[in-house]
Design a protein around this motif. Structure first.
Motif, PDB file in Angstrom:
ATOM      1  N   HIS A  33       0.804  -1.220   0.000  1.00 53.59           N
ATOM      2  CA  HIS A  33       0.000   0.000   0.000  1.00 53.59           C
ATOM      3  C   HIS A  33       0.835   1.268   0.000  1.00 53.59           C
ATOM      4  CE1 HIS A  33      -3.367  -2.637   1.701  1.00 53.59           C
ATOM      5  NE2 HIS A  33      -3.412  -2.615   0.409  1.00 53.59           N
ATOM      6  N   MET A  34       1.936   1.247   0.721  1.00 52.30           N
ATOM      7  CA  MET A  34       2.787   2.433   0.767  1.00 52.30           C
ATOM      8  C   MET A  34       3.814   2.418  -0.361  1.00 52.30           C
ATOM      9  SD  MET A  34       3.291   2.714   4.914  1.00 52.30           S
ATOM     10  CE  MET A  34       4.012   4.348   4.951  1.00 52.30           C
ATOM     11  N   LYS A  35       3.947   1.264  -1.038  1.00 54.47           N
ATOM     12  CA  LYS A  35       4.897   1.089  -2.145  1.00 54.47           C
ATOM     13  C   LYS A  35       6.328   1.434  -1.723  1.00 54.47           C
ATOM     14  CE  LYS A  35       1.513   0.325  -5.077  1.00 54.47           C
ATOM     15  NZ  LYS A  35       0.962  -0.985  -5.036  1.00 54.47           N
ATOM     16  N   MET A  36       6.706   0.947  -0.536  1.00 52.35           N
ATOM     17  CA  MET A  36       8.039   1.209  -0.006  1.00 52.35           C
ATOM     18  C   MET A  36       8.676  -0.107   0.411  1.00 52.35           C
ATOM     19  SD  MET A  36       7.530   4.747   1.958  1.00 52.35           S
ATOM     20  CE  MET A  36       9.138   5.203   1.403  1.00 52.35           C
ATOM     21  N   ASN A  37       9.970  -0.056   0.649  1.00 50.14           N
ATOM     22  CA  ASN A  37      10.723  -1.233   1.059  1.00 50.14           C
ATOM     23  C   ASN A  37      10.785  -1.288   2.585  1.00 50.14           C
ATOM     24  OD1 ASN A  37      12.522  -3.290   1.506  1.00 50.14           O
ATOM     25  ND2 ASN A  37      14.246  -2.315   0.469  1.00 50.14           N
ATOM     26  N   PRO A  38      10.113  -2.256   3.213  1.00 47.93           N
ATOM     27  CA  PRO A  38      10.130  -2.321   4.678  1.00 47.93           C
ATOM     28  C   PRO A  38      11.490  -2.689   5.261  1.00 47.93           C
ATOM     29  CG  PRO A  38       9.000  -4.229   3.783  1.00 47.93           C
ATOM     30  CD  PRO A  38       9.307  -3.327   2.625  1.00 47.93           C
ATOM     31  N   PHE A  39      12.418  -3.144   4.419  1.00 49.01           N
ATOM     32  CA  PHE A  39      13.760  -3.518   4.869  1.00 49.01           C
ATOM     33  C   PHE A  39      14.751  -2.361   4.766  1.00 49.01           C
ATOM     34  CE2 PHE A  39      11.674  -7.301   3.137  1.00 49.01           C
ATOM     35  CZ  PHE A  39      11.652  -8.105   4.271  1.00 49.01           C
ATOM     36  N   SER A  40      14.284  -1.206   4.317  1.00 52.27           N
ATOM     37  CA  SER A  40      15.162  -0.046   4.191  1.00 52.27           C
ATOM     38  C   SER A  40      15.441   0.547   5.570  1.00 52.27           C
ATOM     39  CB  SER A  40      14.504   1.005   3.294  1.00 52.27           C
ATOM     40  OG  SER A  40      13.317   1.484   3.891  1.00 52.27           O
ATOM     41  N   LYS A  41      16.362   1.469   5.616  1.00 53.41           N
ATOM     42  CA  LYS A  41      16.709   2.130   6.884  1.00 53.41           C
ATOM     43  C   LYS A  41      15.670   3.220   7.150  1.00 53.41           C
ATOM     44  CE  LYS A  41      20.616   3.119   9.627  1.00 53.41           C
ATOM     45  NZ  LYS A  41      21.975   2.748   9.782  1.00 53.41           N
ATOM     46  N   SER A  42      14.454   2.755   7.435  1.00 52.16           N
ATOM     47  CA  SER A  42      13.307   3.641   7.623  1.00 52.16           C
ATOM     48  C   SER A  42      12.482   3.157   8.800  1.00 52.16           C
ATOM     49  CB  SER A  42      12.427   3.652   6.380  1.00 52.16           C
ATOM     50  OG  SER A  42      13.150   4.057   5.247  1.00 52.16           O
ATOM     51  N   MET A  43      11.740   4.085   9.374  1.00 54.94           N
ATOM     52  CA  MET A  43      10.780   3.763  10.423  1.00 54.94           C
ATOM     53  C   MET A  43       9.402   4.127   9.897  1.00 54.94           C
ATOM     54  SD  MET A  43      12.555   4.588  14.023  1.00 54.94           S
ATOM     55  CE  MET A  43      14.201   3.980  14.387  1.00 54.94           C
ATOM     56  N   PHE A  44       8.476   3.187  10.016  1.00 52.15           N
ATOM     57  CA  PHE A  44       7.120   3.360   9.513  1.00 52.15           C
ATOM     58  C   PHE A  44       6.190   3.494  10.709  1.00 52.15           C
ATOM     59  CE2 PHE A  44       9.609   1.028   6.431  1.00 52.15           C
ATOM     60  CZ  PHE A  44       9.384   1.763   5.275  1.00 52.15           C
ATOM     61  N   LEU A  45       5.459   4.601  10.756  1.00 53.52           N
ATOM     62  CA  LEU A  45       4.612   4.917  11.903  1.00 53.52           C
ATOM     63  C   LEU A  45       3.149   4.660  11.573  1.00 53.52           C
ATOM     64  CD1 LEU A  45       7.245   6.827  11.944  1.00 53.52           C
ATOM     65  CD2 LEU A  45       6.026   7.981  13.757  1.00 53.52           C
TER      66      LEU A  45
END
Length: 87
Positions: A33-45
């Motif tokens: 849905h967000m079209k992003m990589n959950p394994f990236s150096k990111s925090m998803f809120l």
């Protein structure tokens, strides 16, 4: 594990999220849905529908879910993507 929070990018999922979801379900949501990589150096809120619980999904050689629950008051949370972009 200690995080250097300044090294991460932060992404907000607007609207309410079912807080019963686990790391697999949230990471799938990030991908599809967000079209992003959950394994990236990111925090998803993510925020619960009643705006009392906040969850953060982050990858660190495995998924972490950090949660904060308010017992009084609510989080100010964007309802849609346009509001999320202004934060």
């Amino acid at each position: 594990m200690f995080f250097r929070f300044s090294e991460y990018k932060y992404y907000i999922s607007p609207g309410g999220t079912d807080m019963r979801r686990g790391s697999d379900s949230l990471s799938q949501y990030v991908s599809e849905h967000m079209k992003m990589n959950p394994f990236s150096k990111s925090m998803f809120l993510f925020c619960s529908k009643n705006k009392k619980t906040l969850a953060v999904l982050v990858w660190d050689n495995g998924f972490w879910i950090m949660k904060k629950k308010l017992y009084s008051g609510t989080f100010a949370w964007p309802k849609d993507e346009a509001q999320a972009l202004t934060i």
